[in-house]
Design an enzyme around this catalytic site. Sequence first.
Site, mmCIF file in Angstrom:
data_model
loop_
_atom_site.group_PDB
_atom_site.id
_atom_site.type_symbol
_atom_site.label_atom_id
_atom_site.label_comp_id
_atom_site.label_asym_id
_atom_site.label_seq_id
_atom_site.Cartn_x
_atom_site.Cartn_y
_atom_site.Cartn_z
ATOM 1 N N LYS A 129 -2.567 -2.194 -3.133
ATOM 2 C CA LYS A 129 -3.651 -0.994 -2.328
ATOM 3 C C LYS A 129 -2.836 0.461 -2.518
ATOM 4 C CE LYS A 129 -5.893 -0.153 1.776
ATOM 5 N NZ LYS A 129 -7.052 -1.083 3.092
ATOM 6 N N GLU A 163 0.683 -1.672 0.140
ATOM 7 C CA GLU A 163 0.067 -0.229 -0.264
ATOM 8 C C GLU A 163 0.910 1.382 0.078
ATOM 9 O OE1 GLU A 163 -2.758 0.205 3.443
ATOM 10 O OE2 GLU A 163 -3.730 1.944 2.538
HETATM 11 P P1 13P Z 1 -9.175 4.255 4.759
HETATM 12 O O1 13P Z 1 -9.934 3.196 3.464
HETATM 13 O O2 13P Z 1 -10.224 4.668 5.004
HETATM 14 O O3 13P Z 1 -8.487 4.889 3.269
HETATM 15 O O4 13P Z 1 -8.596 3.024 4.812
HETATM 16 C C1 13P Z 1 -7.777 1.782 4.718
HETATM 17 C C2 13P Z 1 -6.975 1.699 5.218
HETATM 18 O O5 13P Z 1 -6.126 0.076 5.200
HETATM 19 C C3 13P Z 1 -5.751 2.826 4.710
HETATM 20 O O6 13P Z 1 -4.592 1.881 4.919
#
Ligand code: 13P
Length: 337
Positions: free
Chosen positions: A218, A176
């Site tokens: 992600k 991510e």
């Molecule tokens: P949000 O969808 O609230 O941004 O959170 C997703 C997430 O896991 C951020 O690390």
Amino acid sequence: MADDLTTTARALVAPGKGILAADESTGTITKRFEKAGIESTPDTRRAYREGLFATPGLGEHISGAILYDETIRQTSADGKPLPKLLEDNGVMSGIKVDTGAKPLANAPDEKVTEGLDGLRERIAEYVELGAKFAKWRAVITIGDGIPSRYCIDANAHALARYAALCQEGGLVPIVEPEVLMDGNHSIERCFEVTEATQHAVFAALYEHRVDYAGMVLKPNMIISGKGNQRQASVEEVAEQTLRCLRRTVPGAVPGIVFLSGGQSPEQATAHLNAMNTMGPQPWEVSFSYGRALQDPALAAWKGEAANVQAGQEALSLRARLNGAARSGSYSEEMEAA
Ligand code: 13P
């Protein structure tokens, strides 16, 4: 092992399904609870998350849930480990293994995510506790003269070391790199920074011998900064996001799961839906929302046992609508249901 990782990664992005991010650190969930007037204790946090995970039919549209270290060790009121409760509901458990974004030395206003020390041993323990996948979030901020190349490369390197350790230990890494939507920047600037970040991340993953077929990306969507005067339309966000990802993400990656990042639940669903009306992509295009799945549930629950069902219904609705957005079959009228 590699086959198992691929099977899990594909199951996480199976058609009609996405991931529930419920891995807020204690600090973050405490802030969200406080805003809703709910006291934050280990037991209120357990009660809230138990309520989410016990939602009837959760597994229909949710393939996996990402947990925080405290949560993966907790048990339901009647003594069932929460990963087992999820499993019985048809949902795989994941675990946030980073320890947060910290100031990056010699780089004012930029951050690097920590958590690599001892990670091999922690992964082994999480596997024992029932985890099938993991998450590590890097944070890239857009501002005056930032992000720097230094910040992008430091974060890409950490993400790649994390992903390699996960695959070695038998967990599917969710990679991510989040480019924040905070700021006054344009959607064009978001595109430029996200493209550069993703190129650096995939180059690092390659150097670290990460198997693309056994991971999930992600990313943020390509979107106007929150403070920008021109807010791009749903169509434009969807088009630019896919254009960026097609330039950066190898087709061997089974799926992309977006974070919501501060979009409203309705916006996050509409954007995902629009992307899935734009023809087949090399990878599945799915969701891993935190706030966009949970906010209505938290607002309905209010910390009271009598509202658990109302919270579950709110989560069910968002899960179902995002499930529909996986095939481009969501419409605004479905919000009324
Ligand atoms: P949000 O969808 O609230 O941004 O959170 C997703 C997430 O896991 C951020 O690390």
